[in-house]
Design a protein around this motif. Sequence first.
Motif, PDB file in Angstrom:
ATOM      1  N   GLU A 170      52.123  28.423  18.124  1.00  0.00           N
ATOM      2  CA  GLU A 170      51.665  29.002  19.389  1.00  0.00           C
ATOM      3  C   GLU A 170      51.788  27.993  20.520  1.00  0.00           C
ATOM      4  N   LYS A 174      54.359  28.073  23.782  1.00  0.00           N
ATOM      5  CA  LYS A 174      53.821  27.872  25.123  1.00  0.00           C
ATOM      6  C   LYS A 174      54.536  26.722  25.821  1.00  0.00           C
ATOM      7  N   THR A 296      51.613  37.474  21.824  1.00  0.00           N
ATOM      8  CA  THR A 296      51.406  36.558  22.949  1.00  0.00           C
ATOM      9  C   THR A 296      52.524  36.705  23.975  1.00  0.00           C
ATOM     10  N   GLU A 299      52.038  39.667  26.126  1.00  0.00           N
ATOM     11  CA  GLU A 299      50.984  39.460  27.113  1.00  0.00           C
ATOM     12  C   GLU A 299      51.456  38.578  28.268  1.00  0.00           C
ATOM     13  N   GLU A 300      52.389  37.680  27.988  1.00  0.00           N
ATOM     14  CA  GLU A 300      52.787  36.667  28.969  1.00  0.00           C
ATOM     15  C   GLU A 300      54.066  37.009  29.727  1.00  0.00           C
TER      16      GLU A 300
END
Length: 444
Positions: A170, A174, A296, A299-300
């Motif tokens: 994760e 990122k 994720t 969402e991003e």
Amino acid sequence: MLESSSTSSPLVLTEDQIEKLRTDTDNGTANPLKGYQDMISFLDAANAAGTDTLDDASQFWYQQAITVNGDDPTSFGNIFIHAATAYGAAWDGKTVDFQSLSDKIGLAVINGTIETGSLQSINSMLEDDIGTSLSYGGMTVGGWGGSFYYWNTPFEGTETVGQAIMADPEQYDKFIATTANAVVVTGNTAIEELGLTFNSGSITNEVDQFLNILQVGVPTIVDASVQTTVKAEVIARAFEEDVLGQSAAGNPNLINGYEYVGKSWFGNSEWIATPNAGISSVNVTNTTELDALRATRLEEQDTKSGDAVTNIYSALAKAADAGITGSMTLPSELQLPAGSTLTASDMTASKVTLSLPALPTDLVTDTIKDVMADIAPAISADFLAPVVSIVGTGLTDALNFAGNILTDLTGGSSSASSYGASLATTQTNTAASSHQDLFASLFA
């Protein structure tokens, strides 16, 4: 490479220097920018006297810190760190008062200098920088703006920045998104401020031009301590965001060469391995982990770093508007002397040149592979290796050759490229690529 040397040691200051730092910062409680200015003057004096004991990575940190804390609008380093910090915070649904955070980091470094009587090496400063960012800014190491430059530097005991990031898929995802977005913002700023040109139309020239622009806006793109495979993932993601209009967060349905094909009859996620499975440096194959990364990324998709331009064509439009005025302010990294400006009357390619290193062939190869894996997942990116091998050291020709293959694939070619098919019988002669004449088209 921007890494700490084993022979590096803190730079011991004189009593007069320490007293000046105390006075200018109210004993380490205020005026961090003035403190940075003092520390840079101490460093300059040591360099002039030949007594400096800090390594290149430590000196680079001080040089960048003063432009970041002072929010130098012409500094590419400052622009990069601002963009990375804003995006990293937005990724977690947070906002950060950048100046307050920068001031706290500065005062932590200044207090450490006063207490020890010396300018510290990068390892010590990273504890202040990252520690303050994580505790005060609520950030995580994957969203820290300095990760790209100080990848191999220990910051918690013997654990390096890169090890901490790569231990967590994760955080790695990122990091790629955060850094790629910062690269895009900085590269586009280079276009806007310097009037660099970019001709759209074919991937052949686009990739080559993109890498040239990054050499200006992110001059440590080659020397940063990140390993080549990770660096290539960042550059490929940046290209996809800037030129192809995709999200810096990455494709949620294509992760590490595994493609999401939906839910099974039993409600379970189904992923299939493409020919590029395992292409990422962090090899995620577990369905649960892939699902988590996909959630994720979904969402991003709309995560932004403020109002920064993340579309190269918008940057070109701004550059065109700036060019009409007939003057441009040089980035602080290129200013001789500081604050100098270039005008149409005194600007020639011979007066301002950049001595940019040729990009390593392995970085070019890996970047092409990553772009290929993302835009043509059904085709193995490994088949591009013979292209670069045959072309040799000519960067431009290597990218142009690969670009023709990409154009074929994205144009609807079902399997083999005509360019790829001709490799067995074609010998390519190239000249070494030049990356030192990016200003020739200024004010054209």
